[in-house]
Design a protein around this motif. Sequence first.
Motif, PDB file in Angstrom:
ATOM      1  N   HIS A   1     -30.123 -33.362   8.127  1.00 41.67           N
ATOM      2  CA  HIS A   1     -29.427 -32.225   8.747  1.00 41.67           C
ATOM      3  C   HIS A   1     -28.707 -32.636  10.023  1.00 41.67           C
ATOM      4  O   HIS A   1     -27.549 -32.276  10.247  1.00 41.67           O
ATOM      5  CB  HIS A   1     -30.438 -31.114   9.028  1.00 41.67           C
TER       6      HIS A   1
ATOM      7  N   ALA B   1     -30.664 -29.936   2.972  1.00 44.45           N
ATOM      8  CA  ALA B   1     -31.179 -28.722   3.607  1.00 44.45           C
ATOM      9  C   ALA B   1     -30.117 -27.635   3.676  1.00 44.45           C
ATOM     10  O   ALA B   1     -30.427 -26.443   3.637  1.00 44.45           O
ATOM     11  CB  ALA B   1     -31.680 -29.045   5.010  1.00 44.45           C
ATOM     12  N   ASP B   2     -28.855 -28.029   3.790  1.00 45.54           N
ATOM     13  CA  ASP B   2     -27.764 -27.090   4.015  1.00 45.54           C
ATOM     14  C   ASP B   2     -27.071 -26.733   2.710  1.00 45.54           C
ATOM     15  O   ASP B   2     -26.949 -27.569   1.809  1.00 45.54           O
ATOM     16  CB  ASP B   2     -26.726 -27.686   4.967  1.00 45.54           C
TER      17      ASP B   2
ATOM     18  N   HIS C   1     -37.985 -27.565   7.299  1.00 48.40           N
ATOM     19  CA  HIS C   1     -36.688 -28.242   7.313  1.00 48.40           C
ATOM     20  C   HIS C   1     -36.402 -28.468   5.833  1.00 48.40           C
ATOM     21  O   HIS C   1     -37.079 -29.246   5.188  1.00 48.40           O
ATOM     22  CB  HIS C   1     -36.791 -29.540   8.086  1.00 48.40           C
TER      23      HIS C   1
ATOM     24  N   GLU D   1     -28.299 -23.954   7.021  1.00 51.30           N
ATOM     25  CA  GLU D   1     -29.556 -24.562   6.608  1.00 51.30           C
ATOM     26  C   GLU D   1     -30.450 -23.508   5.965  1.00 51.30           C
ATOM     27  O   GLU D   1     -30.629 -22.400   6.478  1.00 51.30           O
ATOM     28  CB  GLU D   1     -30.280 -25.192   7.802  1.00 51.30           C
TER      29      GLU D   1
ATOM     30  N   GLU E   1     -34.701 -29.804   3.442  1.00 53.10           N
ATOM     31  CA  GLU E   1     -34.367 -30.896   2.527  1.00 53.10           C
ATOM     32  C   GLU E   1     -35.594 -31.282   1.705  1.00 53.10           C
ATOM     33  O   GLU E   1     -36.733 -31.224   2.172  1.00 53.10           O
ATOM     34  CB  GLU E   1     -33.844 -32.101   3.300  1.00 53.10           C
TER      35      GLU E   1
ATOM     36  N   ARG F   1     -32.834 -26.403  15.882  1.00 47.37           N
ATOM     37  CA  ARG F   1     -31.831 -26.233  14.834  1.00 47.37           C
ATOM     38  C   ARG F   1     -30.461 -26.081  15.480  1.00 47.37           C
ATOM     39  O   ARG F   1     -30.301 -25.420  16.478  1.00 47.37           O
ATOM     40  CB  ARG F   1     -32.134 -24.988  13.988  1.00 47.37           C
TER      41      ARG F   1
END
Length: 797
Positions: free
Chosen positions: A123, A402-403, A342, A415, A344, A52
């Motif tokens: 991401h 994701a963010d 993750h 995230e 998203e 990450r």
Amino acid sequence: MFTPNRHLVPKRKFPLPAGLPTRPTRRGILLQAAGTHPHPDILHSPLRVEPRLHSSSSISRMSTSTSTGSGRAVNRLAKAKSPYLLQHAENPVDWYEWGQEAFDKAKKENKPIFLSVGYSACHWCHVLAHESFEDEVTAKIMNEHYVNVKVDREERPDVDRLYMTFLQATSGGGGWPMSVWLTPDLHPFFAGTYFPPGRFRQILLKLAEFWEDDRERCMQSGKQVIEALKEGSNIAPKHDIEIKPLASEVFGRLQKRFDSKNGGFDSAPKFPSPAQTTHFLARYAAFYLSDPSASAEEKKNARAARDMAVYTMVKIYNGGIRDVVGGGFSRYSVDERWHVPHFEKMLYDEAQLLSSTLELYQLLPDASRDKKTLELMAKDIVGYVARDLRSPEGGFYSAEDADSLPTNDSTVKKEGAFYVWTAQQLDELLGADAELFKHHFGVEAKGNCDPQHDIQGELAGQNVLFTAHTTEETAKQFGKSIDDIEESLERSLKTLREYRDKHRPRPHLDDKILTCWNGLMISGLSRAYEVLGADQDLAAHALQLAEASAGFIRKYLYDEQRGELRRSYREGQGPTGQADDYAFFIQGLLDLYEASAKEEYLLWAARLQDKQDELFYDAEGGGYYASAPDEHILIRMKDAQDGAEPSAVSITLSNLQRLAHFAEDRHAAYNEKAKSILASNGQLLSQAPFALASMVSAAMMADKGYMQFIHTGSSANSPYLELIRSVFIPNRVLIHLDPANPPRELAKVNGSLRSLVDDSSAGQAKENVRVCENFTCGLPIEDVEELKKRLPLISEE
């Protein structure tokens, strides 16, 4: 999980400019410096872990002359429709969209092209953009030495596919963001994925120097690459493929890679990847469990196939990859336990998980506890997509990022910020229910995220909710009844949903509507209508959602006169449709016809198949191209390997086989094209059937033989239909004959149906079902118990 080497690509390394840093890995040579993260948003390859990085929402001031109303300068991407391209509209990079304007500029100025490919929910694409594309110094280098082209891979999979093949062939892997350097003639000569900012500037300058000093070598290298790719794509056909041994090989490989503790296949990161795993396993199980002549060993393996798939789905449902508060599933988990996702969410994942969950649900006996979990999983997905991914006009959006900003007052995105909770927050929001809730969903005072899966510390002190304990375990722990526990948990989840919606900005929504992914979702929703009919409200809602999605495609993405599909819609139509748009949407229409009994969907599917044949069928070499005709796509590739989605040609194989029984008068033509798919991919099937699991699945159904069920009757709630739909029959073709409104157009291409339509018009229309195999129909069955005897029921013996 494992993404096999691209067998259609020559195995030798292509010539590349000398002097650039490379580093050896167990997967080949990465064209990157040591310390780089080589495969950020992974090509669904399980052996590569994504670290990450911090990402920010702040945007630098732009140097281009155009400006927005806010005073920020923008580049020409401000006129784009793609959400991904629009995310880069305020970069100081002089971006172009893929097209003639960029190519003409490159040729006129004799500059190489820098091609950047990604997607809006990626991401690592955001990380690269923030670190490099928003940086004035980097942008100046890019603008001075290159013509810079930005591509949304979801809108232009043909561009992505070609250059990803080059990247994989030269590095042994690939992912997004994808960075490719091209000659003005669009020949690739260097490629990578994510580069840290300093390294990226170094490579930009070094390649620019190579171009100036030895341009001819770069151009010759690019030409050689394209010629090698063309040569590698011309594979001689192989006929007479034996499917059962290939299916056994795929099963054996999945069994060997199965994680018996955590579910899934291989270690972290873990993708659900139904196309490569559970889709096949469900069909393999049904193939043998419903076969009275199957051996004891075959039945044992079939049960193992089912149980691996079910166990995986249950672990996914109970893991942090599920949004416990709001529903839906993230793209993958960075750990082996499905815990830290993750974050998203992609429409194609929701759609495939929905279909796979329902298929496995049907394979389980009623007494199975897992069956209830799978039902909850399916309902979770339907609720999420209906609420958060659906446009007012009925089409489904592509993804959520994701963010996001942690609060309405925040300025820096993190995230997972929308989804995670501290123990203190839960105490304050849930009051007396907090301790029970925290126990059930694995909340810890200092956070429950392993730091090794959070190297930048964005999740420090935070909790990703997951089902740590069953309701029975929680009830025992707190001395309460199961009903009391369920009421408390639902009350708490409602409180968190309301708080989250009010106080946390939602992640960015990719609101383009893709034909292909809507097709996948139509299939899932159609199956939800059939399988979950006991919940009448949910079933009716699922069918309404599926029909509305099909209606959106017809209104906004279909040319009635030309019979052609467009790929995407956002503030107008996007690019031309690709093979997966046709394949997935045709499949969706066939499933929707079987669910709704509306002839129009089947007729539309047949017409679209004719158009797909016209645009994508290779009359000389057999099989289907994946890309639409385009003068700027140097190679029309045939990509049969499954990835995050099934390959278009595998779904086309299934569609052709089904259509051959819906429109049986055209059986020979459909069957010829279906056989050409297997033959044109015969060598790859023989060498690596696990890479084509969806194709093996479809071929298994043809090998078993399709069963036509012709239902004569007017009631949508018929006990005959309820019985047929209660069993997972992957080789089923369900034809509806309503005597009050007979399918006369379909009867024109189905001889068996023609005589029945005539009979129904003559008043001989008592409700019944005819079962047809090998184009021979039995006598009408007018008793439900008698019909049950004809169904391929799942044996538990």
